[in-house]
Design a protein around this motif. Sequence first.
Motif, PDB file in Angstrom:
ATOM      1  N   ARG A  98      12.073 -32.742  -4.575  1.00 52.56           N
ATOM      2  CA  ARG A  98      11.638 -31.423  -4.095  1.00 52.56           C
ATOM      3  C   ARG A  98      12.314 -30.314  -4.899  1.00 52.56           C
ATOM      4  NH1 ARG A  98       9.731 -27.404  -2.680  1.00 52.56           N
ATOM      5  NH2 ARG A  98       9.004 -26.694  -0.648  1.00 52.56           N
ATOM      6  N   THR A  99      13.569 -30.509  -5.250  1.00 52.96           N
ATOM      7  CA  THR A  99      14.282 -29.538  -6.075  1.00 52.96           C
ATOM      8  C   THR A  99      13.646 -29.435  -7.453  1.00 52.96           C
ATOM      9  OG1 THR A  99      16.385 -29.888  -4.916  1.00 52.96           O
ATOM     10  CG2 THR A  99      16.509 -29.005  -7.147  1.00 52.96           C
ATOM     11  N   LEU A 100      13.334 -30.570  -8.069  1.00 50.36           N
ATOM     12  CA  LEU A 100      12.685 -30.557  -9.374  1.00 50.36           C
ATOM     13  C   LEU A 100      11.356 -29.812  -9.309  1.00 50.36           C
ATOM     14  CD1 LEU A 100      13.285 -34.265 -10.491  1.00 50.36           C
ATOM     15  CD2 LEU A 100      14.562 -32.242 -11.232  1.00 50.36           C
ATOM     16  N   SER A 101      10.595 -30.048  -8.239  1.00 49.73           N
ATOM     17  CA  SER A 101       9.318 -29.377  -8.068  1.00 49.73           C
ATOM     18  C   SER A 101       9.508 -27.868  -7.953  1.00 49.73           C
ATOM     19  CB  SER A 101       8.600 -29.910  -6.828  1.00 49.73           C
ATOM     20  OG  SER A 101       7.400 -29.211  -6.588  1.00 49.73           O
ATOM     21  N   SER A 102      10.493 -27.446  -7.166  1.00 49.16           N
ATOM     22  CA  SER A 102      10.732 -26.013  -6.969  1.00 49.16           C
ATOM     23  C   SER A 102      11.187 -25.343  -8.256  1.00 49.16           C
ATOM     24  CB  SER A 102      11.771 -25.799  -5.860  1.00 49.16           C
ATOM     25  OG  SER A 102      13.065 -26.203  -6.276  1.00 49.16           O
TER      26      SER A 102
END
Length: 300
Positions: free
Chosen positions: A190-194
């Motif tokens: 989710r962090t990578l996506s954000s």
Amino acid sequence: MTVSICTLAHGRSTHLANLVTGLSQSDVLPDELVIAVMQDNAYDLPGAPFPVRQRILGSGAIPLARARNTAAREAKGELLIFLDVDCIPHPACVPDYIAASRSHGGVFMGEVGYLPKGSTDAGVDFALFESVAVRHSERPGPPARGLRACEDYRCFWSLNFAMSADLFRASGGFDEAFDGYGGEDTDFGRTLSSQHVPLSWVKGAKAYHQYHPHFMPPVHHLNSILANAATFARKWGHPTMQHWLRAFVLMGLVERTEKGWRKLRDPGESEFALTRQQADQPYASSALVLAALEAQALTT
């Protein structure tokens, strides 16, 4: 390009020794292996044609996020390849990741082949591994060649992945608020996506997963999964690990309340028997267990 292999270990000394032996047969040797040791004592490992450094974190917990961050922080390579302790890298794993990182940016996830019980009894035999290993039915297959973008960042999987050390530092690494098992991979994805970091499947970069008995859904980590599910919901505003939590509800272990998930009781032998990986299975399957629970619920 310098390469560091990062792994984390708790017990499973034979698995780790096989990882070292397999890595020693790599077509391109790494510059080092860094091991975050989640116990009090260092491992007695076979000799290797590259430096092996062990960072002792101590016993009493299995802090997966902190362990991966520790290995990455201690690593000196430009490219970080993360392998779980039960993985044996194919001889082409390291050069495949090097090639991917030279042609593309972002985070790369290689192939995983699951080995049946007994596959490593005679040692590391890549021809045997390739003939008996199977792909996990609940994971997407690799691209036909090269790389394929992974559009669903929930698929991020820390078992076998690579990224540059600079990108790992820029991402902030794994969130150590996730303590123990569950949720830390989904949170990192989710962090990578954000951060709009590309995530790609790689043809090749293969690791063989060594057999070990396992529970799936992981009822043996019920407490940390509940705690980490709450951490994820507070951080991102939506839940995660819902298929596991649904299974726990159907088992009567937890219930959903207005304030989140509440534990009702500890798992017993019936839950362990239901979720235990059988000796004739190369991997455990949450989907099969959940389907059986859903079918049972319809008849009661």
